[in-house]
Design a protein around this motif. Sequence first.
Motif, PDB file in Angstrom:
ATOM      1  N   HIS A   1      41.185  34.543  41.283  1.00 13.84           N
ATOM      2  CA  HIS A   1      42.883  34.890  42.097  1.00 13.84           C
ATOM      3  C   HIS A   1      42.060  35.346  44.144  1.00 13.84           C
ATOM      4  O   HIS A   1      40.868  35.709  43.721  1.00 13.84           O
ATOM      5  CB  HIS A   1      43.710  34.764  41.362  1.00 13.84           C
ATOM      6  CG  HIS A   1      44.153  34.039  40.178  1.00 13.84           C
ATOM      7  ND1 HIS A   1      44.336  33.332  40.124  1.00 13.84           N
ATOM      8  CD2 HIS A   1      43.136  34.677  38.799  1.00 13.84           C
ATOM      9  CE1 HIS A   1      44.497  33.005  38.842  1.00 13.84           C
ATOM     10  NE2 HIS A   1      43.582  33.787  38.377  1.00 13.84           N
TER      11      HIS A   1
ATOM     12  N   GLU B   1      46.448  40.639  38.756  1.00 14.28           N
ATOM     13  CA  GLU B   1      45.491  40.271  37.977  1.00 14.28           C
ATOM     14  C   GLU B   1      44.328  40.786  38.795  1.00 14.28           C
ATOM     15  O   GLU B   1      43.473  40.682  38.940  1.00 14.28           O
ATOM     16  CB  GLU B   1      45.387  38.713  37.283  1.00 14.28           C
ATOM     17  CG  GLU B   1      44.120  38.349  36.643  1.00 14.28           C
ATOM     18  CD  GLU B   1      44.155  36.748  36.145  1.00 14.28           C
ATOM     19  OE1 GLU B   1      45.196  36.321  36.119  1.00 14.28           O
ATOM     20  OE2 GLU B   1      42.889  36.746  35.639  1.00 14.28           O
TER      21      GLU B   1
ATOM     22  N   HIS C   1      38.675  37.117  34.624  1.00 15.15           N
ATOM     23  CA  HIS C   1      39.822  36.841  34.714  1.00 15.15           C
ATOM     24  C   HIS C   1      40.652  37.719  33.651  1.00 15.15           C
ATOM     25  O   HIS C   1      40.428  38.429  33.250  1.00 15.15           O
ATOM     26  CB  HIS C   1      39.773  35.645  34.842  1.00 15.15           C
ATOM     27  CG  HIS C   1      39.738  34.545  35.306  1.00 15.15           C
ATOM     28  ND1 HIS C   1      40.636  33.693  36.509  1.00 15.15           N
ATOM     29  CD2 HIS C   1      38.875  34.491  35.996  1.00 15.15           C
ATOM     30  CE1 HIS C   1      40.278  33.187  37.157  1.00 15.15           C
ATOM     31  NE2 HIS C   1      39.069  33.311  37.671  1.00 15.15           N
ATOM     32  N   LEU C   2      41.806  37.952  33.675  1.00 17.83           N
ATOM     33  CA  LEU C   2      43.021  37.904  32.763  1.00 17.83           C
ATOM     34  C   LEU C   2      44.001  36.987  31.904  1.00 17.83           C
ATOM     35  O   LEU C   2      43.733  36.376  32.706  1.00 17.83           O
ATOM     36  CB  LEU C   2      43.160  39.561  33.290  1.00 17.83           C
ATOM     37  CG  LEU C   2      42.754  40.966  33.968  1.00 17.83           C
ATOM     38  CD1 LEU C   2      43.021  41.440  34.247  1.00 17.83           C
ATOM     39  CD2 LEU C   2      42.286  41.905  32.170  1.00 17.83           C
TER      40      LEU C   2
HETATM   41 ZN   LIG Z   1      42.973  34.449  35.672  1.00 18.16          ZN
END
Ligand SMILES: [Zn+2]
Length: 234
Positions: free
Chosen positions: A54, A70, A132-133
Motif C-alpha cells: 500500500h 497499515e 502487509h497486515l
Molecule cells: Zn495489505
Amino acid sequence: MFKTIKLTTIVYVLAAVVLVGALTPAFVIAGRKPKETPAFSEKPRTVVVLDAGHGGDDPGVTGVRTGVKESDLNLKTALVLGDILSSAGYKAVQTRLTEGSTAEGAFDKDADMQARKAVIERANPAAVISLHLNKYEDASRRGIQVFYSTDASEALATAMQKHLNDKMNVPTLGRGFEPIRGDYYIAQCTDAPSIIIECGFLSSPIDEALVTDASYRLRLASEIEAGLTAYLAE
Ligand SMILES: [Zn+2]
C-alpha cells in the motif's frame, strides 16, 4: 675452520635474500595482494526485494483501536528489515521508501502495482518479500501468515511460515499456520520466489499493540531475515 665456513655461508645467504628482495619487481609483490583480500568482499550480494504494501492514497487496513494505517506500519517494518538484511550481507531493494505510492503522479492503484513489478524486474532478486497486515471480522483472530502464488515460491513460503510459526506464532498463540496459496499480483508478477507476509491482524487490539511497537517490529524483522537465510541455505 668449520665455524668460519658456516658463518661465511650465512653471510652469503643473507646477502642473497636482501638482493632478491630488492630486485623483486613491484608487480610480483602487487600480484600477491588480491589473494590476501578476503573473499567475501568480492562475492556479489544476494538481492532481496522488500515490498511495503500500500502507500499514498491507499492506506490498506486500519488499526481497530488507534486507526493506525497499515501502509505506514508496512513501511516501518520494511525499512528495519532492510537494515537487518544489509547487516547480514544482503542487498535489500525497497519498492518504496516514503509514505507515498511507488508510481509517481496522481494515485493510481494499477500504475502503483506496475511500478512495484518494474522495481522487481530491475533488481532481478533471489526473493521478494511483500509486507502487509491483515484484518478479520473476529477481533480475536491473530498471528503471522504467509501467502504465495507460484510453484517457484512454495519452498520459500513453507520455510518462512515454519520459521515464523516456531519463533513467533507457537510461542505467542500456541498454534502455527500453513502457508496459503492464492492469486496475488505481487507474488506472481515475477519468476523469482515471492511471498506475502501478513504480519498480524490490525482488527485485533493485541496484534495492533504489537505491530505498532518498534521493538516488536525489530524482532519480527530479525525472524524474517532468519527464515529467509534458512531457506536460501537449503
Ligand atoms: Zn495489505
